[in-house]
Design a protein around this motif. Structure first.
Motif, mmCIF file in Angstrom:
data_model
loop_
_atom_site.group_PDB
_atom_site.id
_atom_site.type_symbol
_atom_site.label_atom_id
_atom_site.label_comp_id
_atom_site.label_asym_id
_atom_site.label_seq_id
_atom_site.Cartn_x
_atom_site.Cartn_y
_atom_site.Cartn_z
ATOM 1 N N ASP A 39 7.220 54.191 -26.372
ATOM 2 C CA ASP A 39 6.673 53.052 -25.626
ATOM 3 C C ASP A 39 5.834 53.673 -24.517
ATOM 4 O OD1 ASP A 39 6.091 51.047 -23.813
ATOM 5 O OD2 ASP A 39 8.148 50.347 -23.606
ATOM 6 N N TRP A 40 4.554 53.786 -24.758
ATOM 7 C CA TRP A 40 3.673 54.540 -23.872
ATOM 8 C C TRP A 40 3.267 53.766 -22.629
ATOM 9 C CZ3 TRP A 40 4.909 58.779 -25.878
ATOM 10 C CH2 TRP A 40 4.889 59.007 -27.251
ATOM 11 N N GLY A 41 3.719 52.538 -22.499
ATOM 12 C CA GLY A 41 3.449 51.765 -21.293
ATOM 13 C C GLY A 41 2.036 51.232 -21.234
ATOM 14 N N GLU A 42 1.416 51.415 -20.092
ATOM 15 C CA GLU A 42 0.117 50.804 -19.794
ATOM 16 C C GLU A 42 -1.050 51.738 -20.117
ATOM 17 O OE1 GLU A 42 0.479 49.630 -15.714
ATOM 18 O OE2 GLU A 42 2.191 48.341 -16.132
ATOM 19 N N LEU A 43 -1.114 52.181 -21.375
ATOM 20 C CA LEU A 43 -2.226 53.008 -21.831
ATOM 21 C C LEU A 43 -3.150 52.178 -22.706
ATOM 22 C CD1 LEU A 43 -0.493 56.341 -22.942
ATOM 23 C CD2 LEU A 43 -1.583 55.828 -20.753
ATOM 24 N N ASP A 44 -4.423 52.560 -22.748
ATOM 25 C CA ASP A 44 -5.333 51.865 -23.656
ATOM 26 C C ASP A 44 -5.079 52.346 -25.088
ATOM 27 O OD1 ASP A 44 -6.744 54.309 -24.044
ATOM 28 O OD2 ASP A 44 -8.193 53.809 -22.486
ATOM 29 N N GLU A 45 -5.686 51.667 -26.034
ATOM 30 C CA GLU A 45 -5.418 51.948 -27.447
ATOM 31 C C GLU A 45 -5.781 53.388 -27.829
ATOM 32 O OE1 GLU A 45 -3.790 51.545 -31.010
ATOM 33 O OE2 GLU A 45 -3.596 50.139 -29.353
ATOM 34 N N GLU A 46 -6.866 53.901 -27.304
ATOM 35 C CA GLU A 46 -7.283 55.267 -27.613
ATOM 36 C C GLU A 46 -6.220 56.278 -27.166
ATOM 37 O OE1 GLU A 46 -10.858 58.373 -26.476
ATOM 38 O OE2 GLU A 46 -11.268 56.232 -26.379
ATOM 39 N N ASP A 47 -5.698 56.101 -25.962
ATOM 40 C CA ASP A 47 -4.664 57.011 -25.460
ATOM 41 C C ASP A 47 -3.357 56.850 -26.236
ATOM 42 O OD1 ASP A 47 -6.264 58.241 -23.555
ATOM 43 O OD2 ASP A 47 -5.755 56.792 -22.001
ATOM 44 N N ARG A 48 -3.049 55.640 -26.658
ATOM 45 C CA ARG A 48 -1.853 55.418 -27.489
ATOM 46 C C ARG A 48 -1.974 56.172 -28.810
ATOM 47 N NH1 ARG A 48 1.468 51.295 -25.998
ATOM 48 N NH2 ARG A 48 0.751 50.064 -24.245
ATOM 49 N N GLN A 49 -3.136 56.073 -29.440
ATOM 50 C CA GLN A 49 -3.355 56.772 -30.703
ATOM 51 C C GLN A 49 -3.291 58.289 -30.516
ATOM 52 O OE1 GLN A 49 -6.959 55.278 -32.465
ATOM 53 N NE2 GLN A 49 -6.098 53.240 -32.783
ATOM 54 N N GLU A 50 -3.834 58.755 -29.404
ATOM 55 C CA GLU A 50 -3.769 60.193 -29.090
ATOM 56 C C GLU A 50 -2.312 60.643 -28.980
ATOM 57 O OE1 GLU A 50 -5.109 63.998 -28.414
ATOM 58 O OE2 GLU A 50 -6.360 62.282 -28.883
ATOM 59 N N ASN A 51 -1.475 59.863 -28.303
ATOM 60 C CA ASN A 51 -0.055 60.190 -28.188
ATOM 61 C C ASN A 51 0.615 60.206 -29.560
ATOM 62 O OD1 ASN A 51 0.164 60.650 -25.452
ATOM 63 N ND2 ASN A 51 1.145 58.709 -24.988
ATOM 64 N N GLU A 52 0.290 59.232 -30.407
ATOM 65 C CA GLU A 52 0.907 59.186 -31.737
ATOM 66 C C GLU A 52 0.592 60.453 -32.517
ATOM 67 O OE1 GLU A 52 3.194 57.111 -32.879
ATOM 68 O OE2 GLU A 52 3.113 56.075 -30.960
ATOM 69 N N CYS A 53 -0.639 60.919 -32.452
ATOM 70 C CA CYS A 53 -1.007 62.176 -33.111
ATOM 71 C C CYS A 53 -0.306 63.362 -32.447
ATOM 72 C CB CYS A 53 -2.517 62.382 -33.058
ATOM 73 S SG CYS A 53 -3.449 61.220 -34.055
ATOM 74 N N SER A 54 -0.193 63.312 -31.134
ATOM 75 C CA SER A 54 0.392 64.418 -30.372
ATOM 76 C C SER A 54 1.881 64.593 -30.623
ATOM 77 C CB SER A 54 0.140 64.217 -28.877
ATOM 78 O OG SER A 54 -1.239 64.264 -28.606
ATOM 79 N N VAL A 55 2.585 63.515 -30.983
ATOM 80 C CA VAL A 55 4.013 63.636 -31.276
ATOM 81 C C VAL A 55 4.218 64.621 -32.418
ATOM 82 C CG1 VAL A 55 6.043 62.423 -32.185
ATOM 83 C CG2 VAL A 55 4.694 61.374 -30.390
ATOM 84 N N SER A 56 3.464 64.452 -33.497
ATOM 85 C CA SER A 56 3.659 65.323 -34.656
ATOM 86 C C SER A 56 2.916 66.648 -34.535
ATOM 87 C CB SER A 56 3.241 64.606 -35.944
ATOM 88 O OG SER A 56 1.905 64.187 -35.850
ATOM 89 N N ALA A 57 1.792 66.655 -33.817
ATOM 90 C CA ALA A 57 0.993 67.883 -33.697
ATOM 91 C C ALA A 57 1.492 68.809 -32.599
ATOM 92 C CB ALA A 57 -0.471 67.524 -33.448
ATOM 93 N N GLY A 58 2.378 68.316 -31.746
ATOM 94 C CA GLY A 58 2.929 69.161 -30.692
ATOM 95 C C GLY A 58 2.034 69.310 -29.484
ATOM 96 N N PHE A 59 1.294 68.268 -29.134
ATOM 97 C CA PHE A 59 0.460 68.293 -27.939
ATOM 98 C C PHE A 59 1.150 67.537 -26.803
ATOM 99 C CE2 PHE A 59 -2.957 68.410 -31.322
ATOM 100 C CZ PHE A 59 -3.156 69.779 -31.226
#
Length: 92
Positions: A39-59
């Motif tokens: 639950d990334w809180g108050e992020l825009d959609e682009e930042d949410r998608q970046e986090n989703e990729c970062s979970v698996s990519a290790g960023f």
């Protein structure tokens, strides 16, 4: 209950974030629980998608929330998952 999506590592907080949380009467654990389940809180959609990729990519992972008094706080988990920091954006 939703399971953690990544390890938080050591949890730290800046003095400013601790002061803001105390003044609001908010618990840091409530924000950490939201962060660790994605639950990334108050992020825009682009930042949410970046986090989703970062979970698996290790960023690095960033969440943004507001305390009950409206102060914005960030929760950042480092790429290597060694630690998670709660801070105010201006302390970054």
């Amino acid at each position: 209950m939703t399971l953690a999506r990544f390890p938080l590592g050591q949890i730290v907080a800046t003095p400013g974030a601790l002061r803001a949380l105390t003044e609001a009467g908010d618990s840091p654990s409530s924000f950490l629980r939201r962060h660790v389940v994605g639950d990334w809180g108050e992020l825009d959609e682009e930042d949410r998608q970046e986090n989703e990729c970062s979970v698996s990519a290790g960023f690095r992972l960033l969440s943004a929330y507001a305390t009950s008094t409206g102060i914005r706080i960030w929760v950042i988990t480092e790429a290597d998952r060694s630690f998670t920091c709660i801070l105010l954006p201006e302390e970054y």
